[in-house]
Design an enzyme around this catalytic site. Structure first.
Site, short mmCIF file in Angstrom:
data_model
loop_
_atom_site.label_atom_id
_atom_site.label_comp_id
_atom_site.label_asym_id
_atom_site.label_seq_id
_atom_site.Cartn_x
_atom_site.Cartn_y
_atom_site.Cartn_z
CG LEU A 132 34.06 16.44 46.70
CD1 LEU A 132 32.78 16.48 47.54
CD2 LEU A 132 34.80 17.76 46.84
CG ASP A 133 40.74 14.49 49.08
OD1 ASP A 133 41.01 14.07 47.93
OD2 ASP A 133 41.36 15.40 49.64
NE ARG A 134 37.97 6.14 51.49
CZ ARG A 134 38.46 4.96 51.82
NH1 ARG A 134 38.01 4.33 52.88
NH2 ARG A 134 39.42 4.40 51.11
NE ARG B 99 43.67 16.36 53.07
CZ ARG B 99 43.46 15.06 52.97
NH1 ARG B 99 42.79 14.57 51.93
NH2 ARG B 99 43.91 14.23 53.90
#
Length: 319
Positions: free
Chosen positions: A141-143, A249
């Site tokens: 997962l992105d930060r 995104r």
């Protein structure tokens, strides 16, 4: 004999978890900080042996094998990491059994160390559980993205889950995202190929490819859950049909509703206003994962509710 400044060769017995793994992958895990080119060099030179016999990179290690690891130099960076390990930390657990852990990852925490981050979820979890011989990330997962994250506790589970993620088989991943803007359709399939590239400073980005041949096929299915502030915002559920980097995104930005608070693909002016209104991070949350258990095939439905900070911000918007 070991060279000056190098430790002596050591013997490692293979246990059940790595059994069946290729020797090169086994060594890369055991010789952290040693460049891959050097790992292959010591295999070719015969310095690595299994049960005293010479081996090749694609040899499979089996439980009970004795592997000779020659003395090797590690990078200063890895040596420094060993001296300053990640702080031990547990995370909210949604499911745990002998094969896997599902956690609810907070926003602002990287899943692993690297790219300017010395440690992440996996390093902290390993420090918190020294008795666990095997803990590996199943996916990322992105930060700034919060929510469901899977960690394998045994290699067979990791291999099966990786195959499920790769083929999108028996797997249903859904996210909640708040878009700045509106969509006319309640249900919306976005199929735009994506291409990775780097900015001049080396930061990784993704954009919609000019042609299908240029990029990777990517498919997101969006469902509108609610509209807010006279359709200035739209809360959507995004179902990943493929799992590309930054897919949700970029697909949302390409359809005119960038994710609120997205510092890479969002509207910076809008983000500054949202910060004043109380949104301190990107509004993207991995909320639901349906899958078959990797070992038992039992159906699993995992859910991580919207975190309090995102729920509070949503509550400030007029329906």
């Amino acid at each position: 004999a070991a060279s000056a400044g190098l430790p002596a060769a050591r013997l490692v017995e293979v246990d059940a978890d790595p059994a069946g793994q290729r020797l090169d992958n086994f060594l890369i895990r055991h010789l952290k900080g040693v460049p891959k080119t050097h790992v292959y060099r010591i295999i070719r030179s015969g310095e690595v042996r299994i049960n005293k016999g010479r081996v090749s990179a694609d040899t499979r290690v089996e439980a009970g094998d004795i592997v000779r690891l020659p003395p090797v130099r590690i990078s200063d960076k890895v040596a420094e990491k060993a001296e300053r390990p990640a702080p031990a930390r547990e995370f909210p657990i949604l499911l745990e059994d002998e094969h896997l852990i599902a956690i609810d990852k907070p926003a602002g925490v990287a899943v692993h160390g690297g790219s300017g981050v010395s440690f992440g979820v996996i390093e902290q979890l390993r420090q918190a559980r020294p008795q666990s011989r095997f803990l590996e990330l199943v996916h990322r997962l992105d930060r700034e993205t919060s929510g469901l994250l899977l960690i394998a506790k045994k290699r067979p589970a990791l291999v099966k889950l990786h195959a499920m993620m790769r083929d999108n088989h028996n797997l249903d991943k859904r996210y909640l995202a708040l878009g700045c803007g509106d969509w006319a359709h309640n249900r919306h399939d976005v199929k735009l190929p994506l291409l990775k590239y780097n900015l001049p400073d080396g930061e990784r980005r993704v954009r919609v490819a000019a042609t299908e041949a240029e990029g990777q096929y990517a498919h997101t299915r969006f469902r509108v859950l609610s509209r807010h502030d006279n359709s200035a915002f739209v809360l959507v559920e995004a179902q990943l049909k493929t799992g590309r980097t930054h897919q949700i995104r970029v697909h949302m930005a390409a359809n005119g509703a960038t994710i609120a608070g997205d510092d890479k693909y969002g509207d910076h002016t809008a983000n500054r206003e949202l910060l004043k209104r109380g949104l301190k991070r990107m509004f993207l949350h991995a909320w639901q994962l349906k899958l078959s258990h990797p070992l038992t095939d039992a159906p699993l439905v995992l859910q991580a509710p919207l975190p309090p900070d995102l729920q509070r911000f949503l509550d400030t918007l007029a329906p």
